[in-house]
Design a protein around this motif. Structure first.
Motif, PDB file in Angstrom:
ATOM      1  N   LYS A 186       0.826  -1.207   0.000  1.00  0.00           N
ATOM      2  CA  LYS A 186       0.000   0.000   0.000  1.00  0.00           C
ATOM      3  C   LYS A 186       0.864   1.262   0.000  1.00  0.00           C
ATOM      4  O   LYS A 186       0.535   2.260  -0.642  1.00  0.00           O
ATOM      5  CB  LYS A 186      -0.914  -0.020   1.223  1.00  0.00           C
ATOM      6  N   HIS A 187       1.982   1.220   0.732  1.00  0.00           N
ATOM      7  CA  HIS A 187       2.823   2.412   0.886  1.00  0.00           C
ATOM      8  C   HIS A 187       4.148   2.299   0.120  1.00  0.00           C
ATOM      9  O   HIS A 187       5.093   3.044   0.403  1.00  0.00           O
ATOM     10  CB  HIS A 187       3.111   2.658   2.371  1.00  0.00           C
ATOM     11  N   LYS A 188       4.199   1.397  -0.837  1.00  0.00           N
ATOM     12  CA  LYS A 188       5.453   1.153  -1.565  1.00  0.00           C
ATOM     13  C   LYS A 188       5.961   2.410  -2.270  1.00  0.00           C
ATOM     14  O   LYS A 188       7.163   2.718  -2.239  1.00  0.00           O
ATOM     15  CB  LYS A 188       5.246   0.025  -2.576  1.00  0.00           C
ATOM     16  N   LYS A 189       5.080   3.150  -2.902  1.00  0.00           N
ATOM     17  CA  LYS A 189       5.499   4.355  -3.625  1.00  0.00           C
ATOM     18  C   LYS A 189       6.145   5.361  -2.688  1.00  0.00           C
ATOM     19  O   LYS A 189       7.175   5.968  -3.012  1.00  0.00           O
ATOM     20  CB  LYS A 189       4.294   4.988  -4.330  1.00  0.00           C
ATOM     21  N   LEU A 190       5.574   5.539  -1.502  1.00  0.00           N
ATOM     22  CA  LEU A 190       6.133   6.465  -0.519  1.00  0.00           C
ATOM     23  C   LEU A 190       7.500   5.988  -0.048  1.00  0.00           C
ATOM     24  O   LEU A 190       8.456   6.777   0.012  1.00  0.00           O
ATOM     25  CB  LEU A 190       5.194   6.572   0.685  1.00  0.00           C
ATOM     26  N   LEU A 191       7.621   4.715   0.271  1.00  0.00           N
ATOM     27  CA  LEU A 191       8.887   4.167   0.759  1.00  0.00           C
ATOM     28  C   LEU A 191       9.988   4.297  -0.291  1.00  0.00           C
ATOM     29  O   LEU A 191      11.133   4.637   0.028  1.00  0.00           O
ATOM     30  CB  LEU A 191       8.702   2.700   1.158  1.00  0.00           C
ATOM     31  N   CYS A 192       9.644   4.043  -1.540  1.00  0.00           N
ATOM     32  CA  CYS A 192      10.627   4.158  -2.627  1.00  0.00           C
ATOM     33  C   CYS A 192      11.125   5.597  -2.778  1.00  0.00           C
ATOM     34  O   CYS A 192      12.287   5.829  -3.122  1.00  0.00           O
ATOM     35  CB  CYS A 192      10.028   3.678  -3.938  1.00  0.00           C
ATOM     36  N   SER A 193      10.247   6.550  -2.522  1.00  0.00           N
ATOM     37  CA  SER A 193      10.616   7.963  -2.692  1.00  0.00           C
ATOM     38  C   SER A 193      11.616   8.430  -1.638  1.00  0.00           C
ATOM     39  O   SER A 193      12.247   9.469  -1.799  1.00  0.00           O
ATOM     40  CB  SER A 193       9.363   8.848  -2.629  1.00  0.00           C
ATOM     41  N   TRP A 194      11.758   7.669  -0.568  1.00  0.00           N
ATOM     42  CA  TRP A 194      12.661   8.065   0.525  1.00  0.00           C
ATOM     43  C   TRP A 194      14.094   7.601   0.318  1.00  0.00           C
ATOM     44  O   TRP A 194      15.001   8.080   0.988  1.00  0.00           O
ATOM     45  CB  TRP A 194      12.164   7.474   1.842  1.00  0.00           C
ATOM     46  N   THR A 195      14.303   6.650  -0.568  1.00  0.00           N
ATOM     47  CA  THR A 195      15.611   5.995  -0.618  1.00  0.00           C
ATOM     48  C   THR A 195      16.427   6.328  -1.868  1.00  0.00           C
ATOM     49  O   THR A 195      15.889   6.641  -2.928  1.00  0.00           O
ATOM     50  CB  THR A 195      15.457   4.469  -0.559  1.00  0.00           C
ATOM     51  N   VAL A 196      17.721   6.212  -1.685  1.00  0.00           N
ATOM     52  CA  VAL A 196      18.653   6.339  -2.798  1.00  0.00           C
ATOM     53  C   VAL A 196      18.538   5.079  -3.649  1.00  0.00           C
ATOM     54  O   VAL A 196      18.288   3.987  -3.124  1.00  0.00           O
ATOM     55  CB  VAL A 196      20.096   6.479  -2.259  1.00  0.00           C
ATOM     56  N   ASP A 197      18.696   5.207  -4.936  1.00  0.00           N
ATOM     57  CA  ASP A 197      18.630   4.047  -5.813  1.00  0.00           C
ATOM     58  C   ASP A 197      19.717   3.040  -5.428  1.00  0.00           C
ATOM     59  O   ASP A 197      20.839   3.417  -5.098  1.00  0.00           O
ATOM     60  CB  ASP A 197      18.825   4.490  -7.270  1.00  0.00           C
ATOM     61  N   THR A 198      19.372   1.756  -5.452  1.00  0.00           N
ATOM     62  CA  THR A 198      20.322   0.729  -5.019  1.00  0.00           C
ATOM     63  C   THR A 198      21.598   0.715  -5.856  1.00  0.00           C
ATOM     64  O   THR A 198      22.677   0.415  -5.340  1.00  0.00           O
ATOM     65  CB  THR A 198      19.670  -0.666  -5.084  1.00  0.00           C
ATOM     66  N   THR A 199      21.505   1.061  -7.132  1.00  0.00           N
ATOM     67  CA  THR A 199      22.707   1.086  -7.971  1.00  0.00           C
ATOM     68  C   THR A 199      23.679   2.169  -7.496  1.00  0.00           C
ATOM     69  O   THR A 199      24.897   1.995  -7.548  1.00  0.00           O
ATOM     70  CB  THR A 199      22.344   1.332  -9.452  1.00  0.00           C
ATOM     71  N   GLU A 200      23.128   3.289  -7.015  1.00  0.00           N
ATOM     72  CA  GLU A 200      23.976   4.360  -6.485  1.00  0.00           C
ATOM     73  C   GLU A 200      24.661   3.903  -5.204  1.00  0.00           C
ATOM     74  O   GLU A 200      25.854   4.159  -4.996  1.00  0.00           O
ATOM     75  CB  GLU A 200      23.144   5.610  -6.219  1.00  0.00           C
ATOM     76  N   SER A 201      23.907   3.228  -4.338  1.00  0.00           N
ATOM     77  CA  SER A 201      24.480   2.725  -3.087  1.00  0.00           C
ATOM     78  C   SER A 201      25.586   1.708  -3.368  1.00  0.00           C
ATOM     79  O   SER A 201      26.649   1.737  -2.741  1.00  0.00           O
ATOM     80  CB  SER A 201      23.392   2.076  -2.226  1.00  0.00           C
ATOM     81  N   GLN A 202      25.340   0.826  -4.323  1.00  0.00           N
ATOM     82  CA  GLN A 202      26.327  -0.201  -4.665  1.00  0.00           C
ATOM     83  C   GLN A 202      27.595   0.424  -5.231  1.00  0.00           C
ATOM     84  O   GLN A 202      28.715   0.034  -4.878  1.00  0.00           O
ATOM     85  CB  GLN A 202      25.720  -1.192  -5.654  1.00  0.00           C
ATOM     86  N   ALA A 203      27.436   1.413  -6.119  1.00  0.00           N
ATOM     87  CA  ALA A 203      28.587   2.079  -6.716  1.00  0.00           C
ATOM     88  C   ALA A 203      29.406   2.818  -5.661  1.00  0.00           C
ATOM     89  O   ALA A 203      30.640   2.810  -5.681  1.00  0.00           O
ATOM     90  CB  ALA A 203      28.116   3.059  -7.803  1.00  0.00           C
ATOM     91  N   TYR A 204      28.714   3.444  -4.716  1.00  0.00           N
ATOM     92  CA  TYR A 204      29.396   4.176  -3.645  1.00  0.00           C
ATOM     93  C   TYR A 204      30.189   3.216  -2.763  1.00  0.00           C
ATOM     94  O   TYR A 204      31.329   3.501  -2.370  1.00  0.00           O
ATOM     95  CB  TYR A 204      28.364   4.930  -2.812  1.00  0.00           C
ATOM     96  N   PHE A 205      29.588   2.063  -2.461  1.00  0.00           N
ATOM     97  CA  PHE A 205      30.273   1.058  -1.642  1.00  0.00           C
ATOM     98  C   PHE A 205      31.538   0.556  -2.338  1.00  0.00           C
ATOM     99  O   PHE A 205      32.601   0.450  -1.721  1.00  0.00           O
ATOM    100  CB  PHE A 205      29.336  -0.112  -1.355  1.00  0.00           C
ATOM    101  N   VAL A 206      31.425   0.245  -3.607  1.00  0.00           N
ATOM    102  CA  VAL A 206      32.576  -0.253  -4.370  1.00  0.00           C
ATOM    103  C   VAL A 206      33.685   0.796  -4.403  1.00  0.00           C
ATOM    104  O   VAL A 206      34.875   0.484  -4.231  1.00  0.00           O
ATOM    105  CB  VAL A 206      32.155  -0.633  -5.805  1.00  0.00           C
ATOM    106  N   GLU A 207      33.305   2.058  -4.582  1.00  0.00           N
ATOM    107  CA  GLU A 207      34.288   3.143  -4.625  1.00  0.00           C
ATOM    108  C   GLU A 207      35.036   3.254  -3.302  1.00  0.00           C
ATOM    109  O   GLU A 207      36.269   3.345  -3.273  1.00  0.00           O
ATOM    110  CB  GLU A 207      33.578   4.467  -4.934  1.00  0.00           C
ATOM    111  N   LYS A 208      34.287   3.246  -2.186  1.00  0.00           N
ATOM    112  CA  LYS A 208      34.911   3.370  -0.873  1.00  0.00           C
ATOM    113  C   LYS A 208      35.755   2.147  -0.535  1.00  0.00           C
ATOM    114  O   LYS A 208      36.824   2.265   0.066  1.00  0.00           O
ATOM    115  CB  LYS A 208      33.845   3.582   0.203  1.00  0.00           C
ATOM    116  N   LEU A 209      35.263   0.981  -0.925  1.00  0.00           N
ATOM    117  CA  LEU A 209      36.002  -0.245  -0.646  1.00  0.00           C
ATOM    118  C   LEU A 209      37.324  -0.272  -1.403  1.00  0.00           C
ATOM    119  O   LEU A 209      38.356  -0.686  -0.873  1.00  0.00           O
ATOM    120  CB  LEU A 209      35.158  -1.459  -1.032  1.00  0.00           C
ATOM    121  N   SER A 210      37.310   0.217  -2.637  1.00  0.00           N
ATOM    122  CA  SER A 210      38.535   0.236  -3.434  1.00  0.00           C
ATOM    123  C   SER A 210      39.569   1.192  -2.845  1.00  0.00           C
ATOM    124  O   SER A 210      40.775   1.004  -3.018  1.00  0.00           O
ATOM    125  CB  SER A 210      38.227   0.648  -4.877  1.00  0.00           C
ATOM    126  N   ASN A 211      39.104   2.202  -2.109  1.00  0.00           N
ATOM    127  CA  ASN A 211      40.020   3.133  -1.456  1.00  0.00           C
ATOM    128  C   ASN A 211      40.657   2.532  -0.210  1.00  0.00           C
ATOM    129  O   ASN A 211      41.697   2.999   0.261  1.00  0.00           O
ATOM    130  CB  ASN A 211      39.287   4.421  -1.068  1.00  0.00           C
TER     131      ASN A 211
END
Length: 219
Positions: A186-211
């Motif tokens: 019922k509230h999926k649209k609202l919950l999705c609007s609160w979060t960063v896209d998972t691809t962005e989170s994954q890319a950020y993690f890989v970048e920090k891990l490589s450092n």
């Protein structure tokens, strides 16, 4: 009860698990990842959430630091090795860095808050054992059969459910799972609007891990 992660974080984790709807093919391993086809997928996520009962964020970080210190890492070094991956969108006008935490002041809809709290409390209810014989069924005392008072899961007296028998426990478990799925959807649209896209989170993690990761010194 207190937890290092917010209810908003829990709701989004459940939503993401329920958004996985993998299909299995002939010959594929019977071991599947947790997804919408798992019978009690939403409650499994809640179960993991409650593993951190009465643990603060500081305690969680300190525990991780102490564990690494015992393996020979310095605490200062550990602090720099903690990766805070973007999860929630930053509030408008925020001056925080991109390293976000899993806590937020976002307001969940009331119906979603209630079902999440009920699901959390349900994790601390010990499942009653079913009587093994017909004669034992006649001797059930619903107030002390399991050496505890009945457990009320909902604050609303009109809809409160008391768990005193194995059958009631099973019925409530099914009901909670269904309520979680329905309310999250019922509230999926609202919950999705609160979060960063998972691809962005994954890319950020890989970048920090490589450092952090460095090649081993040459011999």
């Amino acid at each position: 009860l207190s937890f290092p992660f917010s209810l908003s974080y829990l709701a989004i984790c459940i939503m993401r698990v329920l958004s996985r709807c993998t299909t299995t093919t002939t010959g594929e391993s019977s071991l599947r990842r947790l997804d919408c086809r798992t019978e009690y997928a939403a409650l499994v996520v809640v179960q993991f959430y409650t593993l951190y009962r009465n643990v603060s964020v500081d305690q969680l970080l300190l525990s991780d630091s102490q564990s690494k210190s015992n393996k020979g890492h310095s605490r200062n070094e550990d602090t720099h090795r903690i990766i805070r991956v973007p999860f929630f969108h930053e509030p408008t006008g925020s001056t925080k860095t991109k390293d976000t935490t899993t806590t937020t002041n976002l307001e969940l809809p009331n119906d979603l808050q209630l079902v999440l709290k009920d699901a959390i409390q349900f994790q601390y209810v010990k499942e009653p054992k079913k009587p093994t014989t017909a004669s034992s069924k006649k001797n059930i005392n619903t107030t002390n059969k399991y050496n505890r008072a009945p457990i009320v899961l909902n604050r609303d007296e009109e809809t409160a459910i008391t768990i005193t028998t194995a059958d009631t426990y099973a019925a409530q478990k099914i009901k909670l799972e269904a309520s979680l799925r329905e309310t999250i959807k019922k509230h999926k649209k609202l919950l999705c609007s609160w979060t960063v896209d998972t691809t962005e989170s994954q890319a950020y993690f890989v970048e920090k891990l490589s450092n952090i990761v460095t090649p081993p010194p040459s011999k």
